[in-house]
Design an enzyme around this catalytic site. Structure first.
Site, PDB file in Angstrom:
ATOM      1  N   CYS A 259      13.559-149.087  44.449  1.00  0.00           N
ATOM      2  CA  CYS A 259      12.422-149.670  43.732  1.00  0.00           C
ATOM      3  C   CYS A 259      12.229-148.780  42.522  1.00  0.00           C
ATOM      4  CB  CYS A 259      11.156-149.699  44.587  1.00  0.00           C
ATOM      5  SG  CYS A 259       9.692-150.209  43.642  1.00  0.00           S
TER       6      CYS A 259
ATOM      7  N   CYS B 121       8.110-148.194  41.733  1.00  0.00           N
ATOM      8  CA  CYS B 121       7.237-147.411  42.624  1.00  0.00           C
ATOM      9  C   CYS B 121       7.953-147.165  43.945  1.00  0.00           C
ATOM     10  CB  CYS B 121       5.862-148.040  42.796  1.00  0.00           C
ATOM     11  SG  CYS B 121       5.834-149.802  43.156  1.00  0.00           S
ATOM     12  N   SER B 122       7.637-147.931  44.981  1.00  0.00           N
ATOM     13  CA  SER B 122       8.258-147.660  46.278  1.00  0.00           C
ATOM     14  C   SER B 122       8.269-148.908  47.151  1.00  0.00           C
ATOM     15  CB  SER B 122       7.499-146.540  47.001  1.00  0.00           C
ATOM     16  OG  SER B 122       6.128-146.894  47.090  1.00  0.00           O
ATOM     17  N   CYS B 123       8.451-150.087  46.537  1.00  0.00           N
ATOM     18  CA  CYS B 123       8.506-151.324  47.314  1.00  0.00           C
ATOM     19  C   CYS B 123       9.685-151.226  48.285  1.00  0.00           C
ATOM     20  CB  CYS B 123       8.655-152.521  46.387  1.00  0.00           C
ATOM     21  SG  CYS B 123       7.243-152.685  45.260  1.00  0.00           S
TER      22      CYS B 123
END
Lengths: 107, 222
Positions: free
Chosen positions: B123, B126-128
């Site tokens: 991602c 961000c941190s999907c």
């Protein structure tokens, strides 16, 4: 002393708490997940540009900063109440003998 | 980040000193922890969140939801060609039918590794991550180093994970979003024809489902 488990999902209890708060408010429709993600991504980009340490601590600090601002922008919380509650929790910890459950005083 | 797990920090707040005899007060949480407590208290007081629901979500992610769920899905896809075909066609539905729906209704897309293609997930913003089947992402997945570099130099990053992809094999990088998350279906380990689905699942590692690792091989089976 318990060493942190590198595979534990959350390194600190507050990481888990803010994860849950952020998801629950989105599920309740106060904002959409893409809206949250866009704000969080912008904060992550700012930290990277400012050369913040590339650590999980920075990641959760970014999460906290984004979430706090989202609460204020959506009028889900106000700064004065948050400051007052933080002070009240600090006092509660300092006044509660070690080993006893820490509770906010009734106001 | 400060972590006030030391009683010798007490002099910082002598003005709050209410010690009686030898009693010491409770450990003061860090500044961010206190800010989160303040938020949770306020949101609870306003009726916007239910503390029991928060605890239930945290408990699920600490104790039940993790890569073992994804591993079961991958193992079943190795074992059952019809399931695999359905998974590749509509992973969101197949995984939802198994009872693992996303927290925010996000879609899941399954991508399969073959002799020709190796898939890896990131991602970049961000941190999907496919939380509902892999749990909370590891620290490296959230790091700026991984997010910025795997797109530019996937083979180099993968080799740092100990994974050297043959030059003839294509590497595809999938960038997750708030709406779409990816599950890599790694190639089945060799000589596993006799194994049950449960045994197969024990070979499937978290990293193999993100594309930064491979499943365990037979000798590594516990």
């Amino acid at each position: 002393m318990n060493l942190p488990d590198p595979d534990a999902p959350f390194a600190e209890p507050w990481h888990a708490q803010i994860f849950a708060l952020t998801h629950k408010l989105a599920q309740a429709g106060h904002y959409t997940w893409p809206e949250w993600a866009a704000r969080f991504a912008a904060q992550r980009a700012t930290s990277a540009r400012d050369a913040a340490p590339d650590l999980e601590a920075t990641y959760y600090d970014d999460w906290l900063r984004t979430f706090e601002q989202l609460l204020l922008d959506k009028a889900l919380a106000d700064k004065a109440s948050l400051d007052a509650l933080k002070a009240a929790w600090t006092e509660a910890y300092l006044e509660t003998p070690h080993g006893k459950p820490v509770q906010l005083k009734a106001r | 980040m400060s972590d006030s797990h030391h009683h010798d920090d007490d002099h910082h707040h002598d003005h709050h000193d209410h010690h009686h005899g030898s009693l010491t007060h409770s450990l003061l949480p860090s500044d961010p922890a206190l800010r989160v407590k303040a938020m949770e208290t306020l949101l609870t007081q306003k009726g916007l969140v239910d503390p029991d629901a928060l605890d239930a979500l945290i408990d699920a992610y600490q104790n039940r939801i993790g890569p073992q769920i994804g591993a079961k899905i991958v193992a079943r896809s190795w074992h059952d060609p019809d399931f695999r075909a359905e998974l590749l066609r509509d992973a969101t539905k197949v995984i939802g039918d198994m009872g693992f729906t996303g927290l925010q209704g996000e879609h899941i897309v399954a991508v399969e590794n073959t002799d020709e293609v190796h898939n890896v997930v990131v991602c970049t913003l961000c941190s999907c991550y496919p939380w509902s089947i892999l749990g909370i992402p590891p620290a490296w997945y959230k790091s700026e180093a991984y997010r910025s570099r795997v797109v530019i130099d996937p083979r180099g990053v993968l080799s740092e994970f100990g994974l050297d992809i043959h030059p003839d094999k294509q590497v595809r990088v999938w960038d997750s979003t708030a709406e779409i998350r990816y599950l890599v279906i790694p190639q089945r380990s060799e000589n596993t024809e006799e194994l049950s689905v449960e045994q197969l699942a024990s070979l499937v590692t978290r990293d193999s489902m993100v594309g930064t690792g491979l499943p365990k091989i037979m000798g590594e089976l516990p």
